[in-house]
Design an enzyme around this catalytic site. Structure first.
Site, mmCIF file in Angstrom:
data_model
loop_
_atom_site.group_PDB
_atom_site.id
_atom_site.type_symbol
_atom_site.label_atom_id
_atom_site.label_comp_id
_atom_site.label_asym_id
_atom_site.label_seq_id
_atom_site.Cartn_x
_atom_site.Cartn_y
_atom_site.Cartn_z
ATOM 1 N N GLY A 1 2.153 7.016 9.742
ATOM 2 C CA GLY A 1 2.872 8.279 9.595
ATOM 3 C C GLY A 1 4.131 8.198 8.743
ATOM 4 O O GLY A 1 4.712 9.232 8.410
ATOM 5 N N ALA A 2 4.550 6.976 8.348
ATOM 6 C CA ALA A 2 5.797 6.868 7.555
ATOM 7 C C ALA A 2 5.654 7.595 6.225
ATOM 8 O O ALA A 2 6.551 8.341 5.802
ATOM 9 C CB ALA A 2 6.161 5.405 7.330
ATOM 10 N N GLY A 3 4.506 7.388 5.565
ATOM 11 C CA GLY A 3 4.290 8.064 4.285
ATOM 12 C C GLY A 3 4.236 9.582 4.457
ATOM 13 O O GLY A 3 4.742 10.327 3.617
ATOM 14 N N ASP A 4 3.659 10.044 5.556
ATOM 15 C CA ASP A 4 3.536 11.492 5.795
ATOM 16 C C ASP A 4 4.898 12.128 6.087
ATOM 17 O O ASP A 4 5.211 13.215 5.603
ATOM 18 C CB ASP A 4 2.587 11.763 6.964
ATOM 19 C CG ASP A 4 1.230 11.118 6.738
ATOM 20 O OD1 ASP A 4 0.799 11.044 5.571
ATOM 21 O OD2 ASP A 4 0.611 10.677 7.726
HETATM 22 P P1 ADP Z 1 2.521 4.862 3.123
HETATM 23 O O1 ADP Z 1 2.616 5.025 4.631
HETATM 24 O O2 ADP Z 1 2.079 6.088 2.426
HETATM 25 O O3 ADP Z 1 1.825 3.592 2.689
HETATM 26 P P2 ADP Z 1 5.035 3.483 2.818
HETATM 27 O O4 ADP Z 1 4.536 2.430 3.743
HETATM 28 O O5 ADP Z 1 5.456 3.060 1.445
HETATM 29 O O6 ADP Z 1 4.025 4.696 2.659
HETATM 30 O O7 ADP Z 1 6.256 4.164 3.568
HETATM 31 C C1 ADP Z 1 6.818 5.397 3.174
HETATM 32 C C2 ADP Z 1 8.307 5.330 3.292
HETATM 33 O O8 ADP Z 1 8.696 5.062 4.662
HETATM 34 C C3 ADP Z 1 8.947 4.210 2.480
HETATM 35 O O9 ADP Z 1 9.220 4.649 1.157
HETATM 36 C C4 ADP Z 1 10.236 3.972 3.269
HETATM 37 O O10 ADP Z 1 11.202 4.946 2.958
HETATM 38 C C5 ADP Z 1 9.794 4.171 4.707
HETATM 39 N N1 ADP Z 1 9.355 2.901 5.309
HETATM 40 C C6 ADP Z 1 8.082 2.450 5.465
HETATM 41 N N2 ADP Z 1 8.050 1.244 6.062
HETATM 42 C C7 ADP Z 1 9.350 0.890 6.282
HETATM 43 C C8 ADP Z 1 9.989 -0.245 6.879
HETATM 44 N N3 ADP Z 1 9.296 -1.293 7.351
HETATM 45 N N4 ADP Z 1 11.351 -0.240 6.948
HETATM 46 C C9 ADP Z 1 12.065 0.802 6.473
HETATM 47 N N5 ADP Z 1 11.515 1.895 5.904
HETATM 48 C C10 ADP Z 1 10.173 1.953 5.810
#
Ligand code: ADP
Length: 307
Positions: free
Chosen positions: A250-253
């Site tokens: 869900g981080a990307g979302d």
């Molecule tokens: P997706 O879930 O689409 O692969 P990411 O993993 O690149 O996307 O995560 C999206 C955003 O969430 C990142 O650009 C960052 O801002 C934040 N994020 C993701 N993982 C971490 C982490 N381990 N620590 C801090 N921020 C994170």
């Protein structure tokens, strides 16, 4: 100021213990999901309005998902219930080698049967941004429904946002996945990709190779490394926040939701560095709790992290 998001809505059943296959797991925890649905909920948590378009089965799981979104103040008048197929389910476990193993119950699934006639065009009319992903571009007729909605949003002058989420196993082949993911770029003003997706789609790390006629912004996320935003003539980068990540689902979302809410709020002259700091903080907080929807932050939590 509002976002309408279209796509898949499903339940992940997550194995209670790790180190086992889904077959061996003794029990599962329900986790509502689907990237575009996560975006819709993340938008309302951040204080803007959102609606969700899609289709689930007319079964207890489908009604549960509708209730989850409605309880988060997402407008679900455009969510359809099919009596021809059931709500999609995915069983997930973390195997001993750390790999996630999935077992999908998706053939057929209710969302796949959505047609252009099932799209709530009147809901699209009420919003400024239309967001979609690539999972509903895999199979017809839901692919036709997605294109019909995208083209309607384009005609009505909405800004179109696209997250070409790569799920290779769901496509018939790598080439089909690449062509399918690229096809959404032709309509999108705002594109969010992860750095792995840039490599998969372009064969290089050059995000600008994804630029098309309507493109206004491409944002590349780098996990803990933060994100980079490209406009036609400039580039902005902000590092990620240091947090203890327990589940990145869900981080990307939530990052997408923060990006869209900021663009709506900032108007003609966006402060892209501030926008990236905000979206990075939203993404970071989402990794600190298990599950996608339960972990999506409110604005107060984001401001606390930023200050
Ligand atoms: P997706 O879930 O689409 O692969 P990411 O993993 O690149 O996307 O995560 C999206 C955003 O969430 C990142 O650009 C960052 O801002 C934040 N994020 C993701 N993982 C971490 C982490 N381990 N620590 C801090 N921020 C994170």
């Amino acid at each position: 100021m509002s976002v309408v998001s279209m796509g898949e809505l499903l339940i992940d059943f997550v194995a209670q213990e790790s180190g086992v296959t889904v077959g061996e797991a003794s029990g599962f925890q329900k986790a509502p999901g689907g990237a575009p649905a996560n975006v819709a909920v993340a938008v309302t948590r951040l204080g803007a309005k959102s609606a969700f378009l899609g289709q689930v089965g007319d079964d207890p799981f489908g009604h549960y998902l509708a209730d989850v979104l409605a309880a988060e103040d997402v407008d679900v008048t455009g969510l359809r219930f099919s009596d021809k197929a059931r709500t999609m389910l995915a069983f997930v476990s973390l195997a001993a080698d750390g790999e996630r193993s999935f077992q999908f119950y998706r053939n057929p699934r209710a969302n796949m049967l959505m047609t252009p006639q099932d799209v709530a065009y009147d809901v699209i009319d009420q919003h400024q941004i239309f967001h979609f992903g690539s999972i509903t571009l895999i199979d017809a007729p839901e692919r036709d429904a997605t294109w019909a909605a995208v083209k309607y949003a384009q005609e009505k002058g909405l800004r179109i946002s696209y997250d070409p989420n790569l799920r290779e196993a769901l496509w018939p082949s790598q080439d089909a996945a690449r062509a399918g993911l690229l096809s959404g770029l032709d309509y999108a003003h705002i594109v969010k990709v992860s750095e792995e997706e840039v490599v998969f789609l372009t064969g290089s790390d050059d995000a600008r190779a994804l630029w098309r006629d309507p493109t206004e912004i491409i944002v590349v996320t780098h996990g803990a490394g933060g994100a980079t935003l490209y406009t036609a003539d400039a580039e902005y980068h902000q590092p990620g926040n240091r947090v203890t990540a327990v589940d990145t689902t869900g981080a990307g979302d939530s990052f997408v939701a923060a990006l869209l809410v900021s663009l709506l709020e900032m108007g003609d002259q966006p402060d892209y560095d501030a926008l990236l700091r905000f979206a990075n903080a939203v993404g970071a907080i989402t990794t600190t709790e298990r599950g996608a929807i339960p972990a999506l932050p409110t604005r107060d939590r984001v401001e606390a992290l930023l200050s």
